[in-house]
Write a protein that holds these residues in place. Structure first.
Motif, PDB file in Angstrom:
ATOM      1  N   TRP A   1       4.844  -4.822   5.631  1.00  0.00           N
ATOM      2  CA  TRP A   1       5.968  -3.968   5.218  1.00  0.00           C
ATOM      3  C   TRP A   1       5.397  -2.844   4.368  1.00  0.00           C
ATOM      4  O   TRP A   1       4.935  -3.079   3.249  1.00  0.00           O
ATOM      5  CB  TRP A   1       7.002  -4.778   4.454  1.00  0.00           C
ATOM      6  N   TYR A   2       5.449  -1.631   4.925  1.00  0.00           N
ATOM      7  CA  TYR A   2       4.815  -0.448   4.298  1.00  0.00           C
ATOM      8  C   TYR A   2       5.927   0.469   3.774  1.00  0.00           C
ATOM      9  O   TYR A   2       6.713   1.011   4.562  1.00  0.00           O
ATOM     10  CB  TYR A   2       3.967   0.240   5.363  1.00  0.00           C
ATOM     11  N   PRO A   3       6.019   0.681   2.470  1.00  0.00           N
ATOM     12  CA  PRO A   3       7.185   1.396   1.923  1.00  0.00           C
ATOM     13  C   PRO A   3       7.037   2.907   1.808  1.00  0.00           C
ATOM     14  O   PRO A   3       7.975   3.575   1.367  1.00  0.00           O
ATOM     15  CB  PRO A   3       7.292   0.797   0.508  1.00  0.00           C
ATOM     16  N   THR A   4       5.892   3.441   2.197  1.00  0.00           N
ATOM     17  CA  THR A   4       5.555   4.815   1.807  1.00  0.00           C
ATOM     18  C   THR A   4       5.892   5.837   2.886  1.00  0.00           C
ATOM     19  O   THR A   4       5.731   5.566   4.077  1.00  0.00           O
ATOM     20  CB  THR A   4       4.045   4.884   1.496  1.00  0.00           C
ATOM     21  N   LEU A   5       6.325   7.016   2.463  1.00  0.00           N
ATOM     22  CA  LEU A   5       6.407   8.183   3.359  1.00  0.00           C
ATOM     23  C   LEU A   5       5.057   8.338   4.054  1.00  0.00           C
ATOM     24  O   LEU A   5       4.007   8.108   3.460  1.00  0.00           O
ATOM     25  CB  LEU A   5       6.697   9.431   2.529  1.00  0.00           C
ATOM     26  N   TYR A   6       5.089   8.701   5.325  1.00  0.00           N
ATOM     27  CA  TYR A   6       3.798   8.903   5.993  1.00  0.00           C
ATOM     28  C   TYR A   6       3.955   9.909   7.106  1.00  0.00           C
ATOM     29  O   TYR A   6       5.046  10.425   7.366  1.00  0.00           O
ATOM     30  CB  TYR A   6       3.202   7.555   6.442  1.00  0.00           C
ATOM     31  N   GLU A   7       2.860  10.191   7.806  1.00  0.00           N
ATOM     32  CA  GLU A   7       2.776  11.314   8.737  1.00  0.00           C
ATOM     33  C   GLU A   7       3.335  11.034  10.121  1.00  0.00           C
ATOM     34  O   GLU A   7       3.362  11.935  10.975  1.00  0.00           O
ATOM     35  CB  GLU A   7       1.309  11.749   8.875  1.00  0.00           C
ATOM     36  N   GLY A   8       3.767   9.795  10.413  1.00  0.00           N
ATOM     37  CA  GLY A   8       4.224   9.468  11.764  1.00  0.00           C
ATOM     38  C   GLY A   8       3.057   9.333  12.722  1.00  0.00           C
ATOM     39  O   GLY A   8       1.922   9.069  12.339  1.00  0.00           O
TER      40      GLY A   8
ATOM     41  N   LEU B   1      -0.484  17.116  -1.947  1.00  0.00           N
ATOM     42  CA  LEU B   1      -1.459  16.452  -2.816  1.00  0.00           C
ATOM     43  C   LEU B   1      -0.857  15.121  -3.246  1.00  0.00           C
ATOM     44  O   LEU B   1       0.362  15.012  -3.421  1.00  0.00           O
ATOM     45  CB  LEU B   1      -1.721  17.308  -4.060  1.00  0.00           C
ATOM     46  N   VAL B   2      -1.715  14.112  -3.445  1.00  0.00           N
ATOM     47  CA  VAL B   2      -1.197  12.812  -3.887  1.00  0.00           C
ATOM     48  C   VAL B   2      -1.821  12.404  -5.220  1.00  0.00           C
ATOM     49  O   VAL B   2      -2.943  12.792  -5.547  1.00  0.00           O
ATOM     50  CB  VAL B   2      -1.425  11.688  -2.836  1.00  0.00           C
ATOM     51  N   GLY B   3      -1.053  11.619  -5.979  1.00  0.00           N
ATOM     52  CA  GLY B   3      -1.542  10.955  -7.185  1.00  0.00           C
ATOM     53  C   GLY B   3      -2.117  11.921  -8.213  1.00  0.00           C
ATOM     54  O   GLY B   3      -1.522  12.934  -8.558  1.00  0.00           O
TER      55      GLY B   3
ATOM     56  N   SER C   1       0.746  -1.263   0.000  1.00  0.00           N
ATOM     57  CA  SER C   1       0.000   0.000   0.000  1.00  0.00           C
ATOM     58  C   SER C   1       0.774   1.310   0.000  1.00  0.00           C
ATOM     59  O   SER C   1       1.930   1.397   0.404  1.00  0.00           O
ATOM     60  CB  SER C   1      -1.072   0.005   1.080  1.00  0.00           C
ATOM     61  N   TYR C   2       0.062   2.319  -0.484  1.00  0.00           N
ATOM     62  CA  TYR C   2       0.623   3.666  -0.607  1.00  0.00           C
ATOM     63  C   TYR C   2       0.001   4.629   0.403  1.00  0.00           C
ATOM     64  O   TYR C   2       0.701   5.219   1.217  1.00  0.00           O
ATOM     65  CB  TYR C   2       0.432   4.174  -2.040  1.00  0.00           C
ATOM     66  N   THR C   3      -1.313   4.792   0.370  1.00  0.00           N
ATOM     67  CA  THR C   3      -1.875   5.852   1.224  1.00  0.00           C
ATOM     68  C   THR C   3      -1.957   5.422   2.693  1.00  0.00           C
ATOM     69  O   THR C   3      -2.073   4.247   3.023  1.00  0.00           O
ATOM     70  CB  THR C   3      -3.302   6.275   0.791  1.00  0.00           C
ATOM     71  N   SER C   4      -1.938   6.443   3.539  1.00  0.00           N
ATOM     72  CA  SER C   4      -2.091   6.172   4.971  1.00  0.00           C
ATOM     73  C   SER C   4      -3.473   5.624   5.261  1.00  0.00           C
ATOM     74  O   SER C   4      -3.661   4.858   6.220  1.00  0.00           O
ATOM     75  CB  SER C   4      -1.851   7.458   5.765  1.00  0.00           C
ATOM     76  N   ALA C   5      -4.465   5.986   4.451  1.00  0.00           N
ATOM     77  CA  ALA C   5      -5.819   5.456   4.654  1.00  0.00           C
ATOM     78  C   ALA C   5      -5.812   3.936   4.484  1.00  0.00           C
ATOM     79  O   ALA C   5      -6.432   3.202   5.280  1.00  0.00           O
ATOM     80  CB  ALA C   5      -6.782   6.101   3.669  1.00  0.00           C
TER      81      ALA C   5
ATOM     82  N   ASN D   1      -7.665  15.741   1.359  1.00  0.00           N
ATOM     83  CA  ASN D   1      -8.375  15.769   2.631  1.00  0.00           C
ATOM     84  C   ASN D   1      -8.348  14.413   3.342  1.00  0.00           C
ATOM     85  O   ASN D   1      -9.314  13.650   3.305  1.00  0.00           O
ATOM     86  CB  ASN D   1      -9.817  16.217   2.372  1.00  0.00           C
ATOM     87  N   TYR D   2      -7.217  14.101   3.954  1.00  0.00           N
ATOM     88  CA  TYR D   2      -7.130  12.902   4.798  1.00  0.00           C
ATOM     89  C   TYR D   2      -5.957  13.065   5.744  1.00  0.00           C
ATOM     90  O   TYR D   2      -5.296  14.108   5.763  1.00  0.00           O
ATOM     91  CB  TYR D   2      -7.084  11.614   3.966  1.00  0.00           C
ATOM     92  N   VAL D   3      -5.703  12.038   6.541  1.00  0.00           N
ATOM     93  CA  VAL D   3      -4.788  12.179   7.681  1.00  0.00           C
ATOM     94  C   VAL D   3      -3.379  12.599   7.285  1.00  0.00           C
ATOM     95  O   VAL D   3      -2.751  13.427   7.963  1.00  0.00           O
ATOM     96  CB  VAL D   3      -4.771  10.882   8.537  1.00  0.00           C
ATOM     97  N   TYR D   4      -2.848  12.034   6.207  1.00  0.00           N
ATOM     98  CA  TYR D   4      -1.446  12.292   5.873  1.00  0.00           C
ATOM     99  C   TYR D   4      -1.145  13.776   5.652  1.00  0.00           C
ATOM    100  O   TYR D   4      -0.283  14.352   6.320  1.00  0.00           O
ATOM    101  CB  TYR D   4      -1.014  11.422   4.666  1.00  0.00           C
ATOM    102  N   PRO D   5      -1.867  14.456   4.727  1.00  0.00           N
ATOM    103  CA  PRO D   5      -1.549  15.874   4.517  1.00  0.00           C
ATOM    104  C   PRO D   5      -1.773  16.729   5.768  1.00  0.00           C
ATOM    105  O   PRO D   5      -0.996  17.653   6.052  1.00  0.00           O
ATOM    106  CB  PRO D   5      -2.497  16.292   3.383  1.00  0.00           C
TER     107      PRO D   5
END
Ligand code: ACM
Length: 414
Positions: free
Chosen positions: A136-143, A236-238, A115-119, A182-186
């Motif tokens: 194993w999650y490879p993506t940058l995320y918000e911590g 913004l994503v994608g 997966s990519y998004t934090s959602a 509009n979701y948790v990551y940004p």
């Protein structure tokens, strides 16, 4: 923000259910014996190959698959092949959870890469924790997360923003326009940005969020025009990032005066945006395709030869690739008769591998020590690296929050 981390600067961010009557751990350890007997180790790939995030997740799927194929071609691990189970969650968070259940329970995967998004990660989290699996999650995320069942391969805010925001402030000014989906990551990334900026004496002139997949930015562009910020700080994503970048360029804004500074934009989004519209804008990431290292030359060549000479690698696909090698290194430390997700997790802390971006290390908190880089996009779709951290940066997923630390024992509050 933890004062210690901020003041010490880049490179010194601190050290870092039951199924069929059997409990999940019992199922997993009996599966462990079966793997050794069958000569195969089951692993899952949970990346969307259809739907709105497929444009990015297909590349993550491909990079992880490439690493699995390479490992199998070289003889596997402990003489056993990695057996790949592939699920397509079709870009729908509920489907990620459902397919993760299938991979952990039906297919008895010892690890799932996805997966990519934090959602989508948050949708998988209760499944992986209740099944005592390993994701194993490879993506940058918000911590602000510290699961003992997730291996975090992407950057957390201190690894992308700690150097980037002060650098933007110095080079362009301190009036930031925060724009994200509009979701948790940004939202979490923007909280961190605001804290750093206010500490520097800068200000947020406007903060706004658009729905996932949003593609008409005319009113956003009007607001940007009337606010005259120094920097558009963009999460913004994608598809939304692609649409915004094109419309921003068409509106005639000059990146030298008012750059879009992104935490998400990589070669894959730039390829969709088009080099001319992306040129001059900025990103912060631990890896770029043009980075010079023997490991990266091998990765890019292998990726293109497997998936097509027109394909690009980027910082999330690089992590999807190196996480499979981290997994292999952890398996190699184990007795083949005792391969369980928790044993893999316990073996993984401290593992160092030479990734395309440089040597990366797994922290006891299961996040990864990475090499942040600030870059400017060129019209050929590649990045010119402007600033590279002198040292590997430790992951501190609660960096901006006093009194909370993610450790090898989980979240500790003081
Ligand atoms: C993200 O949602 N972690 C990019």
């Amino acid at each position: 923000m933890k004062r210690r981390s901020f003041l010490t600067g880049l490179g010194a961010a601190g050290v870092a259910g039951a199924v069929g009557g059997l409990s999940a751990p019992a199922l997993l350890s009996s599966a462990g014996r079966a793997w050794a007997q069958s000569g195969e180790i089951p692993v899952g790939l949970l990346f969307s190959l259809t739907g709105e995030v497929a444009v990015v997740e297909r590349t993550l799927h491909d990079a992880a698959l490439l690493a699995i194929e390479e490992i199998n071609a070289a003889g596997g691990v402990h003489g056993m092949q990695l057996k790949t189970f592939i699920e397509d969650p079709a870009s729908d968070p509920a489907t990620y959870a459902d397919r993760a259940r299938r991979l952990f329970i039906r297919d008895k995967c010892v690890s799932v890469f996805g997966s990519y998004t934090s959602a989508s990660r948050q949708a998988v989290l209760p499944v992986v924790e209740s099944r005592k699996g390993l994701y194993w999650y490879p993506t940058l995320y918000e911590g602000r997360e510290c699961s003992r069942n997730i291996m975090y391969g992407g950057a957390v805010p201190n690894q992308q923003q700690q150097e980037f925001v002060p650098w933007l402030f110095e080079n362009f000014g301190g009036r930031f326009y925060l724009l994200g989906n509009n979701y948790v990551y940004p939202k979490e990334e923007n909280n961190v940005c605001r804290m750093i900026l206010e500490r520097l004496g800068g200000e947020v002139v406007h903060e706004e969020y658009v729905p996932m997949g949003h593609s008409d930015f005319s009113s956003v562009i009007n607001r940007i025009r009337s606010n005259t910020p120094d920097v558009i700080f963009c999460t913004l994503v994608g598809d939304s990032d692609v649409a915004f970048a094109r419309q921003y360029h068409a509106a005639g804004f000059d990146p030298e005066k008012m750059p879009v500074a992104s935490l998400t934009r990589s070669e894959v989004e730039v390829a969709a945006i088009g080099g001319d519209a992306a040129a001059g804008h900025l990103s912060s990431a631990p890896y770029y395709m043009g980075y010079s290292s023997p490991e990266n030359e091998r990765f890019v060549e292998a990726y293109k030869s497997r998936f097509g000479s027109n394909q690009v690698t980027h910082f999330v696909s690089e992590a999807a690739y190196f996480q499979v090698y981290q997994f292999k290194a952890a398996l190699e430390k184990l007795d083949p008769a005792n391969i369980t997700p928790e044993a893999i997790r316990d073996a993984a802390g401290g593992i160092a591998i030479n990734a395309p971006q440089g040597e990366v290390v797994i922290d006891p908190n299961l996040h990864t020590h990475l090499w942040p880089k600030i870059a400017r996009w060129k019209s050929d779709g590649q990045a010119e690296i402007l600033v590279q951290s002198a040292e590997r940066v430790a992951p501190d997923p609660y960096w901006a929050y006093e009194g909370e630390v993610c450790t090898g024992e989980g979240l500790v509050r003081s």
